[in-house]
Each structure stands twice: as structure tokens, then as C-alpha cells.
Scaffold this active site. Structure first.
Site, mmCIF file in Angstrom:
data_model
loop_
_atom_site.group_PDB
_atom_site.id
_atom_site.type_symbol
_atom_site.label_atom_id
_atom_site.label_comp_id
_atom_site.label_asym_id
_atom_site.label_seq_id
_atom_site.Cartn_x
_atom_site.Cartn_y
_atom_site.Cartn_z
ATOM 1 N N GLU A 70 0.852 -1.183 0.000
ATOM 2 C CA GLU A 70 0.000 0.000 0.000
ATOM 3 C C GLU A 70 0.887 1.231 0.000
ATOM 4 O O GLU A 70 2.011 1.198 0.510
ATOM 5 C CB GLU A 70 -0.956 0.016 1.186
ATOM 6 C CG GLU A 70 -0.286 0.018 2.506
ATOM 7 C CD GLU A 70 -0.921 -0.965 3.494
ATOM 8 O OE1 GLU A 70 -0.614 -0.849 4.675
ATOM 9 O OE2 GLU A 70 -1.689 -1.837 3.075
ATOM 10 N N TYR A 76 6.409 1.426 -8.667
ATOM 11 C CA TYR A 76 5.719 0.145 -8.500
ATOM 12 C C TYR A 76 5.032 -0.263 -9.809
ATOM 13 O O TYR A 76 5.056 -1.439 -10.177
ATOM 14 C CB TYR A 76 4.703 0.223 -7.364
ATOM 15 C CG TYR A 76 5.329 0.512 -6.005
ATOM 16 C CD1 TYR A 76 6.554 -0.047 -5.659
ATOM 17 C CD2 TYR A 76 4.708 1.324 -5.073
ATOM 18 C CE1 TYR A 76 7.140 0.214 -4.428
ATOM 19 C CE2 TYR A 76 5.278 1.584 -3.837
ATOM 20 C CZ TYR A 76 6.493 1.035 -3.521
ATOM 21 O OH TYR A 76 7.072 1.293 -2.306
HETATM 22 C C1 LIG Z 1 9.948 5.783 -3.585
HETATM 23 C C2 LIG Z 1 11.449 5.492 -3.552
HETATM 24 C C3 LIG Z 1 11.676 4.199 -2.787
HETATM 25 C C4 LIG Z 1 11.940 5.329 -4.986
HETATM 26 O O1 LIG Z 1 13.330 5.040 -4.955
HETATM 27 P P1 LIG Z 1 14.336 5.594 -6.074
HETATM 28 O O2 LIG Z 1 15.649 4.976 -5.851
HETATM 29 O O3 LIG Z 1 14.247 7.056 -6.115
HETATM 30 O O4 LIG Z 1 13.652 4.926 -7.368
HETATM 31 P P2 LIG Z 1 14.248 4.868 -8.844
HETATM 32 O O5 LIG Z 1 15.447 5.726 -8.973
HETATM 33 O O6 LIG Z 1 14.358 3.420 -9.202
HETATM 34 O O7 LIG Z 1 13.063 5.505 -9.667
HETATM 35 C C5 LIG Z 1 12.527 6.770 -9.261
HETATM 36 C C6 LIG Z 1 12.621 7.798 -10.360
HETATM 37 O O8 LIG Z 1 13.961 8.058 -10.706
HETATM 38 C C7 LIG Z 1 14.105 7.988 -12.116
HETATM 39 N N1 LIG Z 1 15.470 7.526 -12.404
HETATM 40 C C8 LIG Z 1 15.944 6.293 -12.212
HETATM 41 N N2 LIG Z 1 17.236 6.265 -12.592
HETATM 42 C C9 LIG Z 1 17.540 7.514 -12.996
HETATM 43 C C10 LIG Z 1 18.713 8.122 -13.467
HETATM 44 N N3 LIG Z 1 19.848 7.428 -13.624
HETATM 45 N N4 LIG Z 1 18.686 9.435 -13.751
HETATM 46 C C11 LIG Z 1 17.542 10.155 -13.597
HETATM 47 N N5 LIG Z 1 16.397 9.635 -13.148
HETATM 48 C C12 LIG Z 1 16.404 8.333 -12.862
HETATM 49 C C13 LIG Z 1 13.070 6.990 -12.503
HETATM 50 O O9 LIG Z 1 12.727 7.076 -13.882
HETATM 51 C C14 LIG Z 1 11.959 7.422 -11.633
HETATM 52 O O10 LIG Z 1 11.398 8.604 -12.184
HETATM 53 P P3 LIG Z 1 9.883 9.017 -11.955
HETATM 54 O O11 LIG Z 1 9.813 9.539 -10.532
HETATM 55 O O12 LIG Z 1 9.664 10.083 -12.931
HETATM 56 O O13 LIG Z 1 9.084 7.777 -12.144
HETATM 57 C C15 LIG Z 1 12.249 6.645 -2.908
HETATM 58 O O14 LIG Z 1 11.948 7.830 -3.591
HETATM 59 C C16 LIG Z 1 11.979 6.844 -1.431
HETATM 60 O O15 LIG Z 1 12.646 6.225 -0.590
HETATM 61 N N6 LIG Z 1 11.036 7.734 -1.098
HETATM 62 C C17 LIG Z 1 10.723 8.068 0.270
HETATM 63 C C18 LIG Z 1 10.147 6.897 1.013
HETATM 64 C C19 LIG Z 1 8.960 6.327 0.311
HETATM 65 O O16 LIG Z 1 8.096 7.035 -0.171
HETATM 66 N N7 LIG Z 1 8.894 4.977 0.264
HETATM 67 C C20 LIG Z 1 7.819 4.256 -0.371
HETATM 68 C C21 LIG Z 1 6.721 4.077 0.597
HETATM 69 S S1 LIG Z 1 5.400 3.116 -0.149
#
Ligand SMILES: CC(C)(COP(=O)(O)OP(=O)(O)OC[C@H]1O[C@@H](n2cnc3c(N)ncnc32)[C@H](O)[C@@H]1OP(=O)(O)O)[C@@H](O)C(=O)NCCC(=O)NCCS
Length: 149
Positions: free
Chosen positions: A106, A118
Site C-alpha cells: 500500500e 511500482y
Molecule cells: C519511492 C522510492 C523508494 C523510490 O526510490 P528511487 O531509488 O528514487 O527509485 P528509482 O530511482 O528506481 O526511480 C525513481 C525515479 O527516478 C528515475 N530515475 C531512475 N534512474 C535515474 C537516473 N539514472 N537518472 C535520472 N532519473 C532516474 C526513474 O525514472 C523514476 O522517475 P519518476 O519519478 O519520474 O518515475 C524513494 O523515492 C523513497 O525512498 N522515497 C521516500 C520513502 C517512500 O516514499 N517509500 C515508499 C513508501 S510506499
């Protein structure tokens, strides 16, 4: 970069990330309790550049052939680099090896980065819990993914 099981020694680093990212963080005792459970899988991404550092973690609770993802977090300065995707892919593989076929989670309806991540990783939106989260009050979007055998 290494993906491995979280251990008790990681809890300090995990709590720093947890407190920074979430308005209602888990406690250290909460993580400790889950690490002791056979039906839980908690993973970390560790980076081995100059020194070993935890940059991300995720947790899941397993019941029969299904599981609930309870935590997904990437350290603020290491987001948007693909770490979340890498963490989830690794978790899917290990869950599949443990016989898990369906994953539930969720997410806050405003958490667009998480929702997009996701969906990119194969989760389908299949439910809504009105007003599920507090501080701030918000709906939960329920998502499910089937794992291939
Ligand atoms: C949600 C979370 C886990 C995602 O982790 P992340 O490592 O940022 O995820 P990714 O890098 O795989 O992907 C996220 C975004 O980065 C982008 N991205 C990935 N690699 C990239 C790169 N090399 N350069 C630029 N952007 C990139 C992805 O396309 C994606 O873009 P979008 O937001 O437009 O979809 C992280 O943001 C987080 O910890 N947030 C706070 C806690 C949270 O919300 N947890 C989830 C609770 S359900």
C-alpha cells in the site's frame, strides 16, 4: 553495490534514513522484532565505495505463497538513480525463491514517485483505503504484483 539481508548491526543506519524520510517512522525496536521473525524478509543495499554504507532497504512479511511489502526506502541523497528499482528486483527474485507468488503493498495516494516505480515494476492498482494514513490524512492505494515462477 551489494544486496543482502538486513542484520541487527544495520539498524542504526536504517533508522537514520527512516527518521529522515517518514513522518511516522518505525522504531529501532520495530525493526529488531521483524528481523527475528522467520516469516519476514528485510534487505539492504550496501555500497562499498570509500566505506560501507547503507543506502536503501526494504522489508516484506510472508504468509503462505503471498507477501506484504512493509517498507521501501532509499536514502534521500541516493534517490532517482535506479536504487529503488534495483532493490525491488532483488527482492522479487529472493521472494520467488522462497515460494512467494503474489506481492501486496500500500502506498500514499500522493506518493507519485513510488506509484510510478511500482507500476514500472509490474504492480497493478487494485484497491483504495479511504483515509488510511494519518499525519497528513490520506488514502492508501493498494497494489498487487504476480511473480512469475
Ligand atoms: C519511492 C522510492 C523508494 C523510490 O526510490 P528511487 O531509488 O528514487 O527509485 P528509482 O530511482 O528506481 O526511480 C525513481 C525515479 O527516478 C528515475 N530515475 C531512475 N534512474 C535515474 C537516473 N539514472 N537518472 C535520472 N532519473 C532516474 C526513474 O525514472 C523514476 O522517475 P519518476 O519519478 O519520474 O518515475 C524513494 O523515492 C523513497 O525512498 N522515497 C521516500 C520513502 C517512500 O516514499 N517509500 C515508499 C513508501 S510506499
Amino acid at each position: 553495490m551489494t544486496l543482502r539481508e538486513m542484520t541487527v548491526d544495520d539498524i542504526g543506519a536504517v533508522m537514520e534514513i527512516e527518521r529522515d524520510l517518514f513522518p511516522d517512522p518505525w522504531t529501532a525496536e520495530g525493526f529488531l522484532t521483524f528481523l527475528m521473525r522467520d516469516d519476514a524478509m528485510f534487505l539492504v543495499i550496501e555500497e562499498n565505495r570509500k566505506k560501507k554504507e547503507i543506502i536503501a532497504y526494504a522489508g516484506a512479511l510472508m504468509v503462505l505463497d503471498e507477501c506484504d511489502i512493509t517498507n521501501v526506502a532509499v536514502r534521500r541523497d541516493r534517490q532517482r538513480e535506479g536504487n529503488g528499482g534495483f532493490l525491488l528486483e532483488g527482492m522479487f527474485r529472493l521472494l520467488s525463491e522462497r515460494g512467494i507468488r503474489r506481492i501486496h503493498l500500500e502506498v500514499r495516494s500522493s506518493n507519485e514517485t513510488a506509484l510510478r516505480l511500482y507500476e514500472r515494476k509490474g504492480f497493478i492498482r487494485d484497491g483504495l483505503r479511504k483515509g488510511y494514513y494519518t499525519g497528513p490524512l490520506e488514502d492508501a492505494i493498494l497494489m498487487t504484483k504476480e511473480l512469475e515462477v
